[in-house]
Design a protein around this motif. Structure first.
Motif, PDB file in Angstrom:
ATOM      1  N   CYS A 103       0.834  -1.202   0.000  1.00 23.76           N
ATOM      2  CA  CYS A 103       0.000   0.000   0.000  1.00 23.76           C
ATOM      3  C   CYS A 103       0.871   1.255   0.000  1.00 23.76           C
ATOM      4  N   LEU A 106       2.160   1.977  -3.435  1.00 20.27           N
ATOM      5  CA  LEU A 106       1.116   2.543  -4.302  1.00 20.27           C
ATOM      6  C   LEU A 106       0.883   4.019  -3.983  1.00 20.27           C
ATOM      7  N   PHE A 222      -5.210   1.060   0.279  1.00 18.75           N
ATOM      8  CA  PHE A 222      -4.786   2.133  -0.626  1.00 18.75           C
ATOM      9  C   PHE A 222      -5.988   2.936  -1.108  1.00 18.75           C
TER      10      PHE A 222
END
Length: 388
Positions: A103, A106, A222
């Motif tokens: 996450c 990202l 995310f």
């Protein structure tokens, strides 16, 4: 023009605003963070490490970014992300840590690539202002509802707020806080028995990457962090008149998440509600000096992380109604400004009002909070207006 001097720009009102922001941010959602750690089977030491990592991550990013840009940039842990983690089943702490790392990567890419900023650039200021007002109005309602369980406390704090706005507006919020603490002490509602002076020790968890954790935690974490946290965070900055560079700031929160994920720093993002406390007139009359409030919040967050046990006990010592009243009263000016800006343009008024109502509703669909759906509703309304 001489560069701003943080020590010269610092004021008592900014310091109190930073403290109130940390008080509100910590007490309003720390229980969800504890639930998230426990859902993954974290031990007491590992749970304390989460507070250490989250406190340092929020503190260092808030302090560093605010001083670097001379803007009130306040970060926070992902509250809906913690709720998502708390609802997970069958995932171990090492697997979840691997999902936190994914996450973080990202978030870093979405920030530094400029993709998230390009999306934000398409949102009109009226929608952003309505979004901010809708997010914050819930806290004003909570302050009013707190009178049911602590009428004397809340009424005294409200009177202190009105008196402060009338005679010493710059120190209205500090007066509210002091009045609330005085009443709570007189009523015996401040419980210091749980305060223990001790340093928090970080615990490293080696990440383990699994498809189940990446799909079940990493990707949803995310999405909710960007949609429900960073989106209103940027809206709060713009609605308050600050053109904060979005890409490097969001990218920095991703890097902080990447570094601290093995210690429990699962996801960091731009703050909206607590940031509004640091961006209002109560923090400083001069908008150019309000960055010191966010910087001081960073200092308090670092202290929270280093002495997690003691600071957690201190914050938990305050009654819930006091925190709700301080937050609601401190945000009234920002709510009013957001509504005024949202409804000023007649062409955007319907879309802005729809954004405000949906955001205020607390609607959650597919794990994504009402802030995102408020923007969607406002965007659809704008699209229909343009077609017409």
């Amino acid at each position: 023009m001489p560069l701003p001097n943080p020590l010269r720009d610092l004021s008592l009102s900014a310091t109190v605003a930073g403290f109130v922001a940390v008080l509100v941010g910590f007490t309003s959602s720390v229980a969800i963070v504890f639930a998230a750690a426990q859902a993954l089977g974290a031990s007491t030491a590992e749970t304390a490490s989460w507070i250490w990592a989250l406190g340092l991550g929020m503190g260092i990013t808030s302090l560093g970014l605010s001083l670097h840009y001379r803007l009130p940039v306040l970060t926070a842990w992902s509250t809906p992300g913690a709720a998502l983690i708390a609802a997970s089943h069958g995932i171990s702490l090492p697997e979840a840590t691997g999902a936190f790392v994914a996450c973080a990567l990202l978030i870093t890419v979405a920030g530094y690539s400029g993709l998230f900023e390009r999306v934000m650039g398409r949102i009109p200021i009226a929608i952003a202002s309505a979004l901010l007002a809708g997010v914050l109005a819930r806290f004003a309602l909570d302050a009013v509802l707190a009178t049911r369980s602590a009428p004397l406390l809340v009424i005294v704090m409200a009177l202190a707020f009105l008196a402060g706005r009338r005679w010493w507006p710059r120190y209205a919020v500090p007066g509210v806080l002091l009045a609330g603490i005085a009443v709570a002490l007189a009523q015996g509602q401040v419980h210091l028995a749980g305060v223990a002076v001790e340093w928090t020790r970080p615990v490293f968890t080696l990440p383990v990457f699994s498809v189940n954790a990446l799909v079940g935690i990493g990707l949803p974490l995310f999405v909710v962090t960007m949609a429900s946290q960073n989106l209103p965070g940027v809206a709060a900055q713009r609605a308050s008149g600050y053109q904060t560079p979005v890409s490097p700031v969001v990218g920095a929160t991703g890097v902080a998440s990447l570094v601290l994920a093995p210690f429990g720093g699962y996801a960091f993002n731009l703050a909206a509600i607590t940031a509004a406390i640091c961006m209002g007139r109560e923090a400083h009359e001069d908008p150019a000096r309000r960055y010191t409030a966010a910087a001081m919040a960073g200092v308090f967050y670092i202290a929270l992380g280093l002495a997690g046990g003691a600071v957690a006990g201190l914050f938990q010592a305050f009654p819930r109604e006091l925190v709700a009243a301080v937050a609601g009263l401190a945000l009234l000016g920002t709510i009013a400004g957001g509504l005024a800006s949202a409804l000023k343009d007649e062409h955007h008024r319907d879309a802005a009002l729809l954004t405000f109502v949906v955001t205020l509703s607390g609607l959650t669909i597919a794990g994504i909070g009402s802030a995102f759906w408020g923007v969607v509703a406002g965007g659809v309304a704008l699209a229909f207006q343009r077609q017409r």
